[in-house]
Design an enzyme around this catalytic site. Structure first.
Site, PDB file in Angstrom:
ATOM      1  N   THR A  43      42.704  -6.262  -5.297  1.00  0.00           N
ATOM      2  CA  THR A  43      41.697  -5.203  -5.206  1.00  0.00           C
ATOM      3  C   THR A  43      41.108  -5.169  -3.801  1.00  0.00           C
ATOM      4  O   THR A  43      40.789  -6.221  -3.233  1.00  0.00           O
ATOM      5  CB  THR A  43      40.570  -5.448  -6.225  1.00  0.00           C
ATOM      6  OG1 THR A  43      41.137  -5.582  -7.526  1.00  0.00           O
ATOM      7  CG2 THR A  43      39.571  -4.306  -6.236  1.00  0.00           C
ATOM      8  N   HIS A  95      48.271   7.465   1.830  1.00  0.00           N
ATOM      9  CA  HIS A  95      48.305   6.991   0.446  1.00  0.00           C
ATOM     10  C   HIS A  95      48.098   8.162  -0.506  1.00  0.00           C
ATOM     11  O   HIS A  95      47.712   9.252  -0.102  1.00  0.00           O
ATOM     12  CB  HIS A  95      47.223   5.927   0.203  1.00  0.00           C
ATOM     13  CG  HIS A  95      47.594   4.582   0.729  1.00  0.00           C
ATOM     14  ND1 HIS A  95      47.359   4.204   2.027  1.00  0.00           N
ATOM     15  CD2 HIS A  95      48.196   3.519   0.130  1.00  0.00           C
ATOM     16  CE1 HIS A  95      47.796   2.970   2.212  1.00  0.00           C
ATOM     17  NE2 HIS A  95      48.311   2.528   1.077  1.00  0.00           N
ATOM     18  N   LYS A 118      43.663   6.928  -4.309  1.00  0.00           N
ATOM     19  CA  LYS A 118      43.174   5.745  -3.605  1.00  0.00           C
ATOM     20  C   LYS A 118      41.732   5.959  -3.177  1.00  0.00           C
ATOM     21  O   LYS A 118      41.410   6.945  -2.515  1.00  0.00           O
ATOM     22  CB  LYS A 118      44.053   5.423  -2.400  1.00  0.00           C
ATOM     23  CG  LYS A 118      43.654   4.117  -1.720  1.00  0.00           C
ATOM     24  CD  LYS A 118      44.733   3.600  -0.810  1.00  0.00           C
ATOM     25  CE  LYS A 118      44.329   2.258  -0.183  1.00  0.00           C
ATOM     26  NZ  LYS A 118      44.102   1.213  -1.196  1.00  0.00           N
ATOM     27  N   THR A 141      45.345  -2.524   3.678  1.00  0.00           N
ATOM     28  CA  THR A 141      46.507  -2.880   4.490  1.00  0.00           C
ATOM     29  C   THR A 141      46.304  -2.460   5.942  1.00  0.00           C
ATOM     30  O   THR A 141      46.615  -3.220   6.867  1.00  0.00           O
ATOM     31  CB  THR A 141      47.774  -2.212   3.915  1.00  0.00           C
ATOM     32  OG1 THR A 141      47.953  -2.657   2.571  1.00  0.00           O
ATOM     33  CG2 THR A 141      49.002  -2.558   4.738  1.00  0.00           C
TER      34      THR A 141
END
Length: 234
Positions: free
Chosen positions: A71, A130, A134, A141
């Protein structure tokens, strides 16, 4: 191996499928508000939501259950999780991305940043894309990649705004059905050097989390995917 899935969204369901294919059993499937006994599990994999992550991790560590967390958006409590893990002599891995390819990409990113450190004619930038579900931007990342560049260069920070001279500019895009793309560019007046990782599905992230859960059984301490993949010599 008996696995607790803390967070049973798209990622949790993908982890379930791959874990069962590898011979494991899912004993808990929990979302926010779900009652469960974490001691039924040999290991927990947390892909929940930012407001639930630290509570999930603490519950695992307080009950002697190793925990893998993917997470993002909760890292203001990361040091507290590390302290609790050491106090309880537990086992804990946090990674912003469990994909095996992405973790190799992390090391490639740092190596390139080290090579480019003195070539001040190049300006670094990053783009991440993404899916529209999201919640955080930039991605965990992307932040990990930015920190890797900062460790190996003269850059001091990252920003989503117009970057200053010592900042890494990150562009975060949200596009339907994109699992995750990260591209780092070093641009000068004469050329551009790009490195890029493109995920084709969630399976890579899920498989890495299951492999990390398999690896952590029987261990004590705070680890990373570098430990899982034996990348510490690179």
């Amino acid at each position: 191996m008996k696995i607790a899935l803390l967070g049973y969204g798209k990622m949790g369901k993908t982890i379930e499928k791959l874990a069962i294919e590898r011979g494991h059993t899912i004993v808990i499937k929990a979302d926010v508000g779900t009652a469960y006994d974490i001691t039924e599990a040999d290991v927990a994999i947390d892909f929940s939501v930012p407001q639930a992550a630290f509570g999930n991790i603490s519950n695992c560590l307080n009950n002697g259950v190793p925990v893998i967390s993917g997470t993002t958006g909760w890292l203001e409590d990361y040091d507290s999780a590390v302290e609790l893990c050491h106090t309880k002599k537990g086992a804990f891995i946090y990674a912003s991305n469990y994909s095996l390819g992405v973790n190799i990409f992390f090391e490639l990113n740092k190596t390139l940043a080290r090579m480019m450190r003195t070539l001040t004619q190049y300006k670094v930038s990053m783009e991440e894309i993404h899916h529209t579900q999201k919640l955080d931007a930039p991605s965990g990342t992307a932040i990990t990649l930015a920190k890797g560049i900062i460790e190996e260069s003269n850059y001091k920070n990252w920003t989503l705004d117009t970057p200053k001279e010592d900042e890494i500019g990150i562009v975060a895009k949200r596009i339907e059905n994109v699992p995750g793309t990260h591209e780092i560019s070093y641009t000068s007046q004469v050329d551009t050097i790009d490195i890029k990782h493109t995920a084709h599905s969630r399976d890579g992230f899920a498989l890495g989390a299951v492999i990390a859960a398999e690896w952590i059984i029987g261990k004590k301490g705070v680890f990373s995917m570098k430990d899982v993949l034996n990348l510490n010599d690179y």
